[in-house]
Design a protein around this motif. Structure first.
Motif, PDB file in Angstrom:
ATOM      1  N   ALA A   1       0.736  -0.930  -0.190  1.00 20.46           N
ATOM      2  CA  ALA A   1      -0.280  -0.011  -0.133  1.00 20.46           C
ATOM      3  C   ALA A   1       0.639   1.083   0.095  1.00 20.46           C
ATOM      4  CB  ALA A   1      -0.816   0.096   1.454  1.00 20.46           C
ATOM      5  N   LEU A   2       1.886   1.116   0.503  1.00 26.55           N
ATOM      6  CA  LEU A   2       2.565   2.659   0.604  1.00 26.55           C
ATOM      7  C   LEU A   2       3.536   2.315  -0.027  1.00 26.55           C
ATOM      8  CD1 LEU A   2       4.133   2.489   4.732  1.00 26.55           C
ATOM      9  CD2 LEU A   2       2.729   3.345   3.844  1.00 26.55           C
ATOM     10  N   LYS A   3       3.740   1.450  -0.794  1.00 25.08           N
ATOM     11  CA  LYS A   3       4.729   1.216  -2.575  1.00 25.08           C
ATOM     12  C   LYS A   3       3.716   1.972  -2.976  1.00 25.08           C
ATOM     13  CE  LYS A   3       4.978  -1.689  -5.100  1.00 25.08           C
ATOM     14  NZ  LYS A   3       4.898  -3.370  -5.655  1.00 25.08           N
ATOM     15  N   TYR A   4       2.574   1.924  -3.229  1.00 23.17           N
ATOM     16  CA  TYR A   4       2.066   2.590  -4.311  1.00 23.17           C
ATOM     17  C   TYR A   4       1.793   4.264  -4.739  1.00 23.17           C
ATOM     18  CZ  TYR A   4       1.684  -2.012  -6.331  1.00 23.17           C
ATOM     19  OH  TYR A   4       1.736  -3.194  -6.694  1.00 23.17           O
ATOM     20  N   PHE A   5       1.227   4.042  -2.696  1.00 21.61           N
ATOM     21  CA  PHE A   5       1.209   5.849  -2.449  1.00 21.61           C
ATOM     22  C   PHE A   5       1.961   6.932  -2.920  1.00 21.61           C
ATOM     23  CE2 PHE A   5      -2.324   4.506   0.766  1.00 21.61           C
ATOM     24  CZ  PHE A   5      -3.225   4.546   0.477  1.00 21.61           C
ATOM     25  N   HIS A   6       3.504   6.055  -2.764  1.00 21.73           N
ATOM     26  CA  HIS A   6       4.754   7.122  -2.802  1.00 21.73           C
ATOM     27  C   HIS A   6       4.842   7.002  -4.019  1.00 21.73           C
ATOM     28  CE1 HIS A   6       6.615   6.174   2.274  1.00 21.73           C
ATOM     29  NE2 HIS A   6       5.332   6.621   1.061  1.00 21.73           N
ATOM     30  N   LYS A   7       4.807   6.076  -4.606  1.00 20.52           N
ATOM     31  CA  LYS A   7       4.678   5.746  -6.409  1.00 20.52           C
ATOM     32  C   LYS A   7       3.786   7.012  -6.751  1.00 20.52           C
ATOM     33  CE  LYS A   7       5.926   1.601  -7.881  1.00 20.52           C
ATOM     34  NZ  LYS A   7       5.615   0.471  -9.134  1.00 20.52           N
ATOM     35  N   ALA A   8       2.672   7.008  -6.605  1.00 21.57           N
ATOM     36  CA  ALA A   8       2.132   7.748  -6.544  1.00 21.57           C
ATOM     37  C   ALA A   8       2.554  10.343  -6.045  1.00 21.57           C
ATOM     38  CB  ALA A   8       0.259   8.247  -5.915  1.00 21.57           C
ATOM     39  N   VAL A   9       2.928   9.923  -5.081  1.00 26.35           N
ATOM     40  CA  VAL A   9       3.528  10.526  -5.051  1.00 26.35           C
ATOM     41  C   VAL A   9       4.804  11.330  -5.650  1.00 26.35           C
ATOM     42  CG1 VAL A   9       4.699  12.611  -3.203  1.00 26.35           C
ATOM     43  CG2 VAL A   9       2.641  10.542  -2.064  1.00 26.35           C
ATOM     44  N   ILE A  10       5.268  10.681  -6.140  1.00 25.08           N
ATOM     45  CA  ILE A  10       6.371  11.307  -7.133  1.00 25.08           C
ATOM     46  C   ILE A  10       6.389  11.562  -8.633  1.00 25.08           C
ATOM     47  CG2 ILE A  10       8.328   9.739  -8.492  1.00 25.08           C
ATOM     48  CD1 ILE A  10       8.763   7.779  -5.808  1.00 25.08           C
ATOM     49  N   ILE A  11       5.432  10.582  -8.806  1.00 21.79           N
ATOM     50  CA  ILE A  11       4.111  10.500 -10.402  1.00 21.79           C
ATOM     51  C   ILE A  11       3.789  12.522 -10.353  1.00 21.79           C
ATOM     52  CG2 ILE A  11       2.207  10.331 -12.048  1.00 21.79           C
ATOM     53  CD1 ILE A  11       3.433   7.335 -11.734  1.00 21.79           C
ATOM     54  N   LYS A  12       2.764  12.289  -9.354  1.00 15.16           N
ATOM     55  CA  LYS A  12       2.306  13.945  -9.302  1.00 15.16           C
ATOM     56  C   LYS A  12       3.037  15.271  -8.976  1.00 15.16           C
ATOM     57  CE  LYS A  12      -1.975  11.768  -7.844  1.00 15.16           C
ATOM     58  NZ  LYS A  12      -3.224  11.373  -7.127  1.00 15.16           N
ATOM     59  N   LYS A  13       4.878  15.067  -8.124  1.00 14.75           N
ATOM     60  CA  LYS A  13       5.102  15.792  -8.467  1.00 14.75           C
ATOM     61  C   LYS A  13       6.241  16.319  -9.432  1.00 14.75           C
ATOM     62  CE  LYS A  13       6.863  15.861  -2.435  1.00 14.75           C
ATOM     63  NZ  LYS A  13       6.993  15.097  -2.133  1.00 14.75           N
ATOM     64  N   GLN A  14       6.104  15.073 -10.349  1.00 13.12           N
ATOM     65  CA  GLN A  14       6.688  15.267 -11.288  1.00 13.12           C
ATOM     66  C   GLN A  14       6.063  15.560 -12.566  1.00 13.12           C
ATOM     67  OE1 GLN A  14       7.831  10.983 -12.603  1.00 13.12           O
ATOM     68  NE2 GLN A  14       9.685  11.264 -11.732  1.00 13.12           N
ATOM     69  N   GLN A  15       5.014  15.952 -12.015  1.00  4.77           N
ATOM     70  CA  GLN A  15       3.357  16.725 -13.493  1.00  4.77           C
ATOM     71  C   GLN A  15       3.847  17.653 -12.218  1.00  4.77           C
ATOM     72  OE1 GLN A  15       0.364  13.385 -12.705  1.00  4.77           O
ATOM     73  NE2 GLN A  15      -0.241  15.072 -14.012  1.00  4.77           N
ATOM     74  N   LEU A  16       4.152  18.316 -11.351  1.00  4.52           N
ATOM     75  CA  LEU A  16       3.395  19.579 -11.083  1.00  4.52           C
ATOM     76  C   LEU A  16       5.348  20.238 -11.434  1.00  4.52           C
ATOM     77  CD1 LEU A  16       2.872  19.123  -7.179  1.00  4.52           C
ATOM     78  CD2 LEU A  16       1.330  20.152  -9.581  1.00  4.52           C
ATOM     79  N   GLU A  17       6.402  19.766 -11.310  1.00  6.74           N
ATOM     80  CA  GLU A  17       7.600  20.408 -12.379  1.00  6.74           C
ATOM     81  C   GLU A  17       7.221  20.360 -13.938  1.00  6.74           C
ATOM     82  OE1 GLU A  17      10.558  17.644 -10.849  1.00  6.74           O
ATOM     83  OE2 GLU A  17      10.709  18.114  -8.412  1.00  6.74           O
ATOM     84  N   SER A  18       7.170  19.469 -14.225  1.00  5.77           N
ATOM     85  CA  SER A  18       7.084  19.441 -15.802  1.00  5.77           C
ATOM     86  C   SER A  18       6.072  20.385 -16.742  1.00  5.77           C
ATOM     87  CB  SER A  18       6.649  18.205 -16.847  1.00  5.77           C
ATOM     88  OG  SER A  18       6.047  16.976 -15.939  1.00  5.77           O
ATOM     89  N   GLU A  19       4.433  20.107 -15.719  1.00  2.00           N
ATOM     90  CA  GLU A  19       3.502  21.454 -16.517  1.00  2.00           C
ATOM     91  C   GLU A  19       2.920  22.085 -15.452  1.00  2.00           C
ATOM     92  OE1 GLU A  19       1.220  17.919 -16.739  1.00  2.00           O
ATOM     93  OE2 GLU A  19       2.215  16.453 -18.003  1.00  2.00           O
ATOM     94  N   SER A  20       2.260  22.778 -16.025  1.00  2.00           N
ATOM     95  CA  SER A  20       1.674  24.304 -15.379  1.00  2.00           C
ATOM     96  C   SER A  20       0.175  23.483 -14.647  1.00  2.00           C
ATOM     97  CB  SER A  20       1.431  25.004 -16.198  1.00  2.00           C
ATOM     98  OG  SER A  20      -0.211  24.500 -17.668  1.00  2.00           O
ATOM     99  N   ALA A  21       0.431  22.551 -13.698  1.00  4.05           N
ATOM    100  CA  ALA A  21      -0.596  21.519 -13.221  1.00  4.05           C
ATOM    101  C   ALA A  21      -0.715  21.936 -11.968  1.00  4.05           C
ATOM    102  CB  ALA A  21      -0.240  20.436 -12.638  1.00  4.05           C
TER     103      ALA A  21
END
Length: 541
Positions: A130-150
């Motif tokens: 569960a924690l593994k998938y939550f942390h994956k979600a955090v990493i992906i969403k932070k990458q989106q915030l860096e690369s996009e105007s999200a």
């Protein structure tokens, strides 16, 4: 002319068919999107109907190759399956959606799916996964915030899920930290967010677990109307916690009331069914504390039975369900890898066999291309020659037309000269008669016999002009239908570059009348001051 009409007719029909096809597709897409939004509106009230519609939409979007919409259908189906405690189908839908996101690089959907997988594994006490998938979600969403105007609200759902995860494991400080992160994100957003009521509800649960019963009660009661107004199925959880608060405050009536409301809401909407066994057990505990043993036994029995019927989402025995499915999925992936290796081996053996065949096909292809090139150049040269012949014919016809128009002009000028000569002779005889004081009867007789016939001259000229310039009058009438027959005569003479004086003689009018007619003609033809009337008429026909 007929060929041109046929060409345009076919083009029109083709455009009509294409337009109808595009219009039909657009209407089908509109109907499909309406069905999809209808499914979303029923997701929390009529979940069976919502599932049927989502399955239909998934199939339709698959046929349209709209992968993004297929992923949306799968994630919404998974949410309904989880709410109905059908975790096997929820798991399958999420993994199918996840595979599609990997193929299409849809990181936005991938982050949401990891959130859902984390919550699903958390239900089965698979904490590491569960924690593994939550942390994956955090990493992906932070990458989106860096690369996009999200917006930073992307992270809110993951922080909220982590707050619930740690609260359910009595890790209240961590839960509060993630909940504070959610509030920080919402405070940055100027617009109102409907997610705040869920975060406030979670904050109330934390207050309850840390002994702040009064604050928890006041907060839950303040947001209860908002959930009630929206007919939100989340009331199953909210009512259950209100029952816990009143149980802790030894308020039997209110505790019983909210436990029963939680059970009623879950049964009504068939939602959050994983809370039902706990709600029945809490109610049994409440009755047992108050010596209502028969009700306590009945509710405990219902809770245990329901727990078994729902596969005991939190039981130790059923916690292996996802592990079995994971093992099966991993084994499937291994089998796919082995199959790929076998296919590669077969491909090597087939490579030699196909080598000569490919050479043969290449030779045939090159020969075909050479023949096609020869045919292309032959046809192009042939078309060029045909065009040259056509141009020569057009130039020849143009030359013939110019010669005939010159002959026509010369003939008209001869008529004009004849009339001018007759007029001159007539004037001289008149002068001679005046000198003789009208005594010469022979002179009078000659004068009376001299007549000019401009109408007959015009009819002769017009017949020959029409024969030479057949399309001129047709084009003139088509472009300017308001022109009179007199205007047509004037246009014909202007086309042949006659002077105003010659026009006057041929038409039997004065030179001033010719100038007036030319001025009126310019107005009818809508010519500007700088436009040349002769050049304009020369281009007609």
């Amino acid at each position: 002319m007929q060929k041109t009409f046929s060409k345009y007719h076919h083009t029109f029909l083709l455009c009509l068919i294409i337009g109808s096809f595009i219009g039909l597709n657009a209407q089908n897409n509109i109907d499909l999107n309406k069905k999809y939004f209808r499914a979303l509106s029923l997701q929390y009230t009529q979940q069976d109907s919502a599932l049927v519609l989502l399955k239909q939409c998934k199939k339709a979007y698959s046929n349209l190759r709209d992968t993004s919409k297929v992923i949306d259908c799968l994630t919404n189906m998974s949410s309904i399956y989880t709410s109905n405690a059908n975790y096997t189908k929820s798991y399958d839908a999420l993994w199918e959606a996840l595979i599609l996101t990997k193929k299409t690089n849809n990181s936005g959907a991938e982050g949401k799916i990891y959130d859902s997988l984390g919550m699903l594994y958390a239900l089965f006490q698979r904490n590491d996964e569960a924690l593994k998938y939550f942390h994956k979600a955090v990493i992906i969403k932070k990458q989106q915030l860096e690369s996009e105007s999200a917006q930073s609200s992307l992270l809110n759902s993951t922080y909220y899920a982590l707050a619930i995860y740690h609260r359910e494991r009595s890790q209240f400080k961590l839960a509060q930290a993630y909940l504070d992160s959610c509030n920080m994100v919402l405070n940055k957003m100027k617009a109102y967010s409907g997610n705040r009521r869920f975060i406030n509800a979670e904050q109330a649960y934390l207050f309850y677990h840390t002994g702040k019963l009064k604050v928890a009660e006041e907060l839950l009661l303040s947001i209860e109307p908002e959930f009630k107004e929206r007919n939100d199925t989340y009331n199953v959880i909210l009512y259950s916690f209100l029952g816990d608060i009143y149980d802790a405050k030894n308020n039997f009536k209110l505790s019983e009331k909210y436990y029963l409301k939680s059970i009623k809401t879950a049964n009504k909407y068939k939602s959050h069914l994983n809370f039902l066994p706990e709600a029945y057990k809490k109610l049994a505990h409440l009755y047992s504390k108050n010596n209502i043993h028969i009700r306590a036994f009945n509710n405990l029995e219902k809770g245990c039975t329901l727990n078994d019927s729902l596969f005991g989402a939190r039981s130790v025995n059923n916690s292996k369900l996802l592990q079995i499915k994971d093992d099966y999925r991993i084994e499937q992936e291994k089998q796919k890898e082995l199959l790929k290796e076998a296919q590669l081996t077969n491909a090597r053996y087939e490579k030699d066999r196909w080598f000569f065949r490919n050479i043969l096909l290449t030779v045939i292809l090159i020969a075909t291309l050479i023949i096609a090139a020869i045919m292309f150049f032959y046809l192009r040269n042939r078309n060029k020659l045909l065009k040259q012949d056509q141009l020569l014919k057009e130039e020849k016809n143009k030359e013939i037309l110019e010669i005939k128009n010159k002959e026509l002009t010369a003939s008209a000028l001869q008529l004009i000269e004849k009339d001018e000569l007759l007029i001159s002779i007539k004037e001289q005889l008149n002068n001679l008669n005046e000198q003789n004081k009208g005594k010469s009867t022979s002179t009078k007789r000659i004068i009376s016999q001299i007549k000019t016939n401009s109408k007959q001259d015009w009819d002769t000229f017009n017949a020959r002009f029409t024969d030479v310039n057949q399309s001129f009058y047709d084009a003139l009438s088509q472009q300017f239908p308001e022109l009179t027959q007199r205007d047509h005569k004037l246009c014909a003479l202007i086309k042949l570059s006659f002077s105003s004086k010659d026009m006057a003689l041929l038409l039997g009018i004065s030179v001033e009348s010719v100038h007036t007619s030319r001025y009126r003609l310019r107005q009818k033809l809508s010519l500007q001051k700088g436009d040349n009337l002769g050049e304009f008429i020369a281009r007609i026909g």
